[in-house]
Design a protein around this motif. Structure first.
Motif, PDB file in Angstrom:
ATOM      1  N   PHE A 116      17.134 -10.211 -13.155  1.00 49.77           N
ATOM      2  CA  PHE A 116      18.059  -9.386 -12.598  1.00 49.77           C
ATOM      3  C   PHE A 116      17.346  -7.909 -12.952  1.00 49.77           C
ATOM      4  O   PHE A 116      17.857  -6.752 -12.268  1.00 49.77           O
ATOM      5  N   PHE A 123      18.352  -3.900  -5.528  1.00 49.29           N
ATOM      6  CA  PHE A 123      19.483  -4.044  -6.200  1.00 49.29           C
ATOM      7  C   PHE A 123      20.631  -4.789  -5.660  1.00 49.29           C
ATOM      8  O   PHE A 123      21.004  -5.958  -5.971  1.00 49.29           O
ATOM      9  N   PRO A 124      21.167  -4.685  -4.405  1.00 49.06           N
ATOM     10  CA  PRO A 124      21.870  -5.715  -3.398  1.00 49.06           C
ATOM     11  C   PRO A 124      21.271  -6.947  -3.500  1.00 49.06           C
ATOM     12  O   PRO A 124      22.186  -7.965  -3.672  1.00 49.06           O
ATOM     13  N   ARG A 126      19.405  -8.576  -5.775  1.00 48.47           N
ATOM     14  CA  ARG A 126      19.702  -9.166  -6.937  1.00 48.47           C
ATOM     15  C   ARG A 126      21.327  -9.581  -7.160  1.00 48.47           C
ATOM     16  O   ARG A 126      21.432 -10.893  -7.633  1.00 48.47           O
ATOM     17  N   VAL A 127      22.230  -8.832  -6.849  1.00 45.57           N
ATOM     18  CA  VAL A 127      23.461  -8.855  -6.857  1.00 45.57           C
ATOM     19  C   VAL A 127      23.930 -10.160  -5.891  1.00 45.57           C
ATOM     20  O   VAL A 127      24.671 -11.159  -6.396  1.00 45.57           O
ATOM     21  N   ARG A 128      23.310 -10.379  -4.729  1.00 45.53           N
ATOM     22  CA  ARG A 128      23.597 -11.624  -3.873  1.00 45.53           C
ATOM     23  C   ARG A 128      23.092 -12.857  -4.395  1.00 45.53           C
ATOM     24  O   ARG A 128      23.797 -13.670  -4.519  1.00 45.53           O
ATOM     25  N   ALA A 130      22.647 -13.419  -7.517  1.00 42.48           N
ATOM     26  CA  ALA A 130      23.535 -13.388  -8.687  1.00 42.48           C
ATOM     27  C   ALA A 130      24.873 -14.198  -8.274  1.00 42.48           C
ATOM     28  O   ALA A 130      25.670 -14.994  -9.171  1.00 42.48           O
ATOM     29  N   CYS A 131      25.132 -14.221  -7.225  1.00 49.08           N
ATOM     30  CA  CYS A 131      26.576 -14.861  -6.481  1.00 49.08           C
ATOM     31  C   CYS A 131      26.242 -16.401  -6.175  1.00 49.08           C
ATOM     32  O   CYS A 131      27.285 -17.205  -5.805  1.00 49.08           O
TER      33      CYS A 131
END
Length: 203
Positions: A116, A123-124, A126-128, A130-131
């Motif tokens: 991360f 960044f988006p 990485r967020v996706r 992490a889901c």
């Protein structure tokens, strides 16, 4: 007659010959190759003091078939194991080599913290990624490509920037045409058994 002198064609010819010998019969095998050399994409080249692999640069020792074939062909002494000090993969992006975050296992990270904070993904992206633990597992039993699996569970950016390069290092193949069940069945099993690849790797 075998069409194609790559690793698949040559292995088919070899095992056909072995099978014929085991049955005590003779067989005439012809391998046709359109290119100037046999071996397909697999090729080793020396350039400026470096050894360059122009095809798949590795194979999984957890799958014994390739190791057994190398042993049978007398190539076991030529295998080069990875050096402990350099057991890292790199992905070329933006004109530079970027190390794959520590804890990455083929298609997915074992440790989220290192990934991360890494700039391999936006960044988006990485967020996706992490889901992933919240993505429901697929239960319809339909055959899925490696690309479809990675994009579905981790996002399209994760596939394009990490998944496809990592798969290419193993198979030199288009992940959109590579069956997950045939090439990497363990990941399908992780999803089915744990509901999440990340949870499975953590276990």
């Amino acid at each position: 007659m075998i069409i194609g002198g790559g690793i698949s064609g040559l292995a088919t010819a070899y095992y056909a010959q072995q099978r014929a010998q085991a049955l005590g019969c003779s067989v005439d095998i012809m391998v046709l190759e359109a290119g100037p050399r046999f071996g397909g994409l697999i090729q080793t080249r020396q350039q400026e003091g470096c050894t360059l692999e122009l095809g798949p640069d590795m194979f999984l020792t957890e799958q014994p078939e390739v190791s057994d074939l190398c042993q049978a062909l007398g190539l076991a002494d030529e295998l080069i194991p990875p050096q402990a000090a350099h057991r890292r993969s790199f992905i070329a992006r933006g004109g530079r080599l970027m190390p794959v975050p520590e804890g990455w296992f083929l298609l997915a990270p074992r440790r989220w913290r290192q990934f991360f904070t890494h700039d391999l993904l936006s960044f988006p992206g990485r967020v996706r990624m992490a889901c992933e633990p919240f993505i429901p597992p697929r239960r319809d039993g339909v055959e899925e490509s490696v690309k479809e699996f990675i994009a579905r569970r981790f996002g399209r950016e994760a596939f394009e920037r990490v998944g496809q390069p990592m798969v290419a290092g193993l198979y030199t193949a288009d992940a959109a045409r590579l069956s997950l069940q045939a090439a990497m069945p363990r990941f399908e099993a992780m999803e089915q058994e744990c509901g999440s690849v990340f949870h499975a790797l953590r276990r």
